[in-house]
Design an enzyme around this catalytic site. Structure first.
Site, PDB file in Angstrom:
ATOM      1  N   THR A 218      57.633 -46.721  37.344  1.00 60.24           N
ATOM      2  CA  THR A 218      56.694 -45.518  37.753  1.00 60.24           C
ATOM      3  C   THR A 218      55.553 -45.022  37.036  1.00 60.24           C
ATOM      4  OG1 THR A 218      59.067 -44.246  37.050  1.00 60.24           O
ATOM      5  CG2 THR A 218      58.633 -44.965  39.434  1.00 60.24           C
TER       6      THR A 218
ATOM      7  N   GLU B 168      57.885 -38.577  38.047  1.00 62.03           N
ATOM      8  CA  GLU B 168      57.821 -39.551  37.926  1.00 62.03           C
ATOM      9  C   GLU B 168      57.181 -40.619  39.358  1.00 62.03           C
ATOM     10  OE1 GLU B 168      60.343 -42.082  35.795  1.00 62.03           O
ATOM     11  OE2 GLU B 168      61.641 -40.855  35.900  1.00 62.03           O
TER      12      GLU B 168
ATOM     13  N   ASN C  65      55.265 -41.879  34.526  1.00 66.05           N
ATOM     14  CA  ASN C  65      56.142 -40.901  33.905  1.00 66.05           C
ATOM     15  C   ASN C  65      54.972 -39.970  33.531  1.00 66.05           C
ATOM     16  OD1 ASN C  65      57.122 -39.052  32.585  1.00 66.05           O
ATOM     17  ND2 ASN C  65      58.664 -40.685  32.185  1.00 66.05           N
TER      18      ASN C  65
END
Length: 318
Positions: free
Chosen positions: A212, A260, A214
């Site tokens: 992901t 995220e 962030n």
């Protein structure tokens, strides 16, 4: 489109213009009616259109600590206004000194002396000057003195969002805080966007097979309620379907609230340090703590599948 930060940025030879003034946070569908009419009127008259807005939000100066969550930062508002055909945006630094300008002085200094307003387009509840003492009636009255016309546009569009309440920035913020990003999108005329720089997190997503981005969001950003959402991650103009997580990551006893985004099927991305945007299309589920990592992985796979379906359906419909 020209962008000015303060009255001193306005070109000295600036001629007559059509002006509208307001915070215009989010540039939602109601705002679009007013701004669109200002652009239309300017074209009728053969002169430029100008939107005047403020930074920071006036409430933060008048009542420190009361800054509302922002639906769009100023650069994003300017982009949206440019898409509507606006010729110039003037961002006025809203200081304690500026807040003390009387309504008449505000009109004289901003609308008349610098922007040479030929016409002013506003919503019915427009307020201006010290303690928001100025209203549309005074604006119109001063127009007779300073040779500009005033046109009042009803900006209160309604739809399903908020149970049929008139569209507004306040309602949009409330829906986002509740996780109703679909309702917010109806008001905005597009999915709600959150922007920021991609920073290094715990990198658990990468370990679990769902890397992901962030996103360290900008100050005062309106962030949706904790949960999983379908939407898009936009990087350098490329918009990628994404499953988005908002929350403290309860599975790993996190304490810091994060945004995220997993760009679906894109495991090759290196986004650290880049400015990205996350667009929220639909709420998928609440934030849960699972009994095991295996259960979490099953849920994440389902989230990705649902997000992929929702974004694909939206693309086809638009």
């Amino acid at each position: 489109m020209q962008r000015w930060r303060g009255l001193e940025d306005i070109p000295q030879d600036w001629g007559r213009s059509v002006v509208t003034i307001g915070s215009y946070d989010g540039v939602h569908r109601g705002h679009q009616l007013i701004i669109g009419r200002a652009v239309e009127r300017a074209r009728e008259l053969g002169i430029p259109s100008v939107v005047v807005t403020f930074d920071p939000h006036p409430s933060e100066v008048v009542r420190p600590g009361s800054h509302p969550p922002l639906l769009a930062p100023h650069h994003r508002r300017a982009e949206l206004m440019a898409e509507l055909g606006v010729d110039a945006v003037l961002i006025l630094p809203f200081t304690a000194e500026f807040s003390k300008l009387s309504p008449a002085d505000f009109i004289a200094k901003v609308l008349v002396d610098r922007l040479h307003a030929e016409a002013v387009i506003e919503g019915p509840n427009f307020r201006f000057g010290h303690k928001a003492a100025g209203n549309v009636a005074l604006l119109t009255e001063l127009g007779a003195t300073y040779d500009y016309t005033v046109e009042v546009i009803d900006l209160y569009v309604t739809g399903e969002a908020g149970g049929g309440q008139p569209f507004s920035s306040t309602l949009t913020r409330r829906l986002i805080a509740e996780g109703d990003v679909a309702g917010a999108a109806e008001i905005l005329g597009r999915p709600h966007r959150v922007e920021g720089i991609v920073v290094r997190g715990a990198q658990r997503g990468r370990e679990l097979g769902f890397p992901t981005a962030n996103v360290e969001t900008l100050p005062h950003t309106a962030i949706p309620a904790d949960g999983v959402y379908a939407g898009w991650l936009e990087v350098d103009g490329e918009s990628m379907p994404a499953a988005i997580s908002v929350g403290t990551n309860p599975q790993f006893n996190g304490t810091e609230r994060t945004v995220e985004a997993y760009a679906i099927d894109r495991v090759d991305l290196d986004l650290y340090g880049l400015h990205v945007a996350v667009d929220f299309l639909a709420y998928v589920r609440g934030m849960l703590k699972f009994d095991s990592i295996d259960d979490l992985l099953v849920a994440m796979a389902a989230d990705v599948k649902r997000s992929s379906e929702l974004t694909a359906a939206y693309d086809r419909a638009h």
